[in-house]
Design an enzyme around this catalytic site. Structure first.
Site, PDB file in Angstrom:
ATOM      1  CG  HIS A 124     -36.105 -19.456 -46.960  1.00 22.16           C
ATOM      2  ND1 HIS A 124     -36.173 -19.012 -45.669  1.00 22.16           N
ATOM      3  CD2 HIS A 124     -35.179 -18.764 -47.620  1.00 22.16           C
ATOM      4  CE1 HIS A 124     -35.367 -18.241 -45.414  1.00 22.16           C
ATOM      5  NE2 HIS A 124     -34.773 -18.065 -46.363  1.00 22.16           N
ATOM      6  CG  ASP A 161     -28.880 -18.575 -45.151  1.00 25.43           C
ATOM      7  OD1 ASP A 161     -28.455 -18.873 -46.427  1.00 25.43           O
ATOM      8  OD2 ASP A 161     -29.808 -17.569 -45.036  1.00 25.43           O
ATOM      9  CG  HIS A 163     -32.450 -14.826 -45.358  1.00 26.89           C
ATOM     10  ND1 HIS A 163     -31.389 -15.142 -46.177  1.00 26.89           N
ATOM     11  CD2 HIS A 163     -32.875 -13.689 -45.408  1.00 26.89           C
ATOM     12  CE1 HIS A 163     -31.221 -13.980 -46.902  1.00 26.89           C
ATOM     13  NE2 HIS A 163     -32.100 -13.112 -46.589  1.00 26.89           N
ATOM     14  CG  ASP A 248     -27.353 -15.383 -46.820  1.00 28.44           C
ATOM     15  OD1 ASP A 248     -26.915 -16.139 -45.730  1.00 28.44           O
ATOM     16  OD2 ASP A 248     -28.423 -15.688 -47.202  1.00 28.44           O
TER      17      ASP A 248
END
Ligand code: ZN
Length: 343
Positions: A124, A161, A163, A248
């Site tokens: 990120h 991931d 995200h 995740d």
């Protein structure tokens, strides 16, 4: 071929207190790898700190000094999600350097593939902003390093991931030498990753976003890997594959509504390893991103190593007991294949 493990206790010194992204994550992984006698099958690679010059291939120098200054002042919150302690800057430059060392070890042939078990995570972090628990974008920095040091023309980044890796997308959005493919829950944090975000200028088409509805499990993820990731990789012909490995999306992880199992991760990694063997002499580098249920995280990382080593995989947690109805994604896959002209 040997499989490398990059790890150093320095990564535990990024002290986030009660935050879900904390040192217990790596402690759980390492202790499980020891307990299951897997650790002894791996080649240990010591990380080094990334230099400011290496980090500045992705981040502005002012931002790097800002992170160093916050650490020197004792740490603190950078945004609502991201916190630093006095040792976080050192951990962060070793995390970026860990991803670089994993890449060097694979490129030099010391190992066939490698996994950098690092924190803070990276995908990120943008050129001038810490966010989503990330300070420096470890995998993007290692990718820039590989492009420059080994004069590579084509690197594939696979980001599984849950995200979207907005920082990684930004770093290579106008770079035709890097194909970035992300599967992520959408709409979800950080808000980016629509399928029409495909790259800019001569890099148009070298960002492939696969925004998935909540509730996807092993079958849906494997569908995207087989029908989008694999054909896109074969068309691009990478010389190296880098993986932003976040766990995740496991069904037991509280951050997400995805339903992937340890066995599902192992099948995704099998596809990635198969592509690396077929397209780039097996050269494959993993770097840890998210994953917050300690049991699921440790078992999933072990399963990743088992696939890289050619071992059989065990899934101690099994399939999700929640039995959510998985959403259909056939029309989504069709739309993405059309956008990218995939067979
Ligand atoms: Zn994540």
């Amino acid at each position: 071929m040997k499989v490398g493990l990059v790890y150093d206790p320095i990564y535990l010194k990024h002290d986030t207190g009660q935050h879900m992204e904390n040192a217990k994550r790596l402690e759980a992984i390492i202790s499980y790898l020891k307990q299951t006698q897997l650790k002894q099958q791996l080649t240990h690679i010591k990380p080094r700190p990334a230099t400011t010059e290496e980090i500045s291939s992705v981040h502005h120098e002012q931002y790097i000094s800002y992170i160093r200054d916050v650490a020197q002042r004792g740490g603190g919150w950078l945004d609502a999600d991201t916190v630093m302690s006095p040792d976080s800057y050192e951990a962060a430059i070793y995390a970026a350097g860990g991803a670089i060392r994993a890449t060097e070890a694979v490129a030099n042939g010391e190992v066939g593939s490698a996994f950098a078990l690092v924190r803070p995570p990276g995908h990120h972090a943008t050129s001038q902003q810490a966010m989503g628990f990330c300070l420096f974008n470890n995998l993007a920095i290692a990718t820039k390093y590989a492009l420059a040091k080994y004069d590579l023309k084509r690197i594939l980044i696979i980001d599984f991931d849950v995200h979207h890796g907005n920082g990684t997308q930004e770093a290579f959005y106008d770079n035709p030498r890097v194909l970035y493919i992300s599967t992520h829950q959408y709409p979800f944090y950080p808000g980016t990753g629509r399928m029409d975000e495909t790259g800019a200028g001569e890099a148009k088409g070298t960002t492939i976003n696969i925004p998935l509805p909540a509730g996807c499990g092993d079958a849906e993820y494997l569908q995207t890997f087989e029908q989008i990731t694999a054909p896109a990789a074969r068309l691009f012909k990478p010389q190296l594959i880098m993986v932003s490995a976040g766990y995740d999306l496991h069904w037991a992880d509280g951050i997400t509504l995805m339903q992937v199992s340890v066995s599902g991760f192992s099948q995704m990694v099998k596809i990635i390893k198969g592509l690396a063997d077929e397209l780039c002499d097996g050269q494959l580098v993993f770097s840890l991103e998210g994953g917050y249920n300690l049991t699921a995280l440790a078992a999933s990382v072990k399963a990743t190593f088992d696939v890289l080593l050619g071992n059989t995989v065990e899934d101690p947690l099994g399939q999700s007991p929640r039995r959510l109805d998985a959403p259909g994604i056939t029309s989504l896959i069709k739309a993405i294949k059309e956008i990218h002209g995939l067979p």
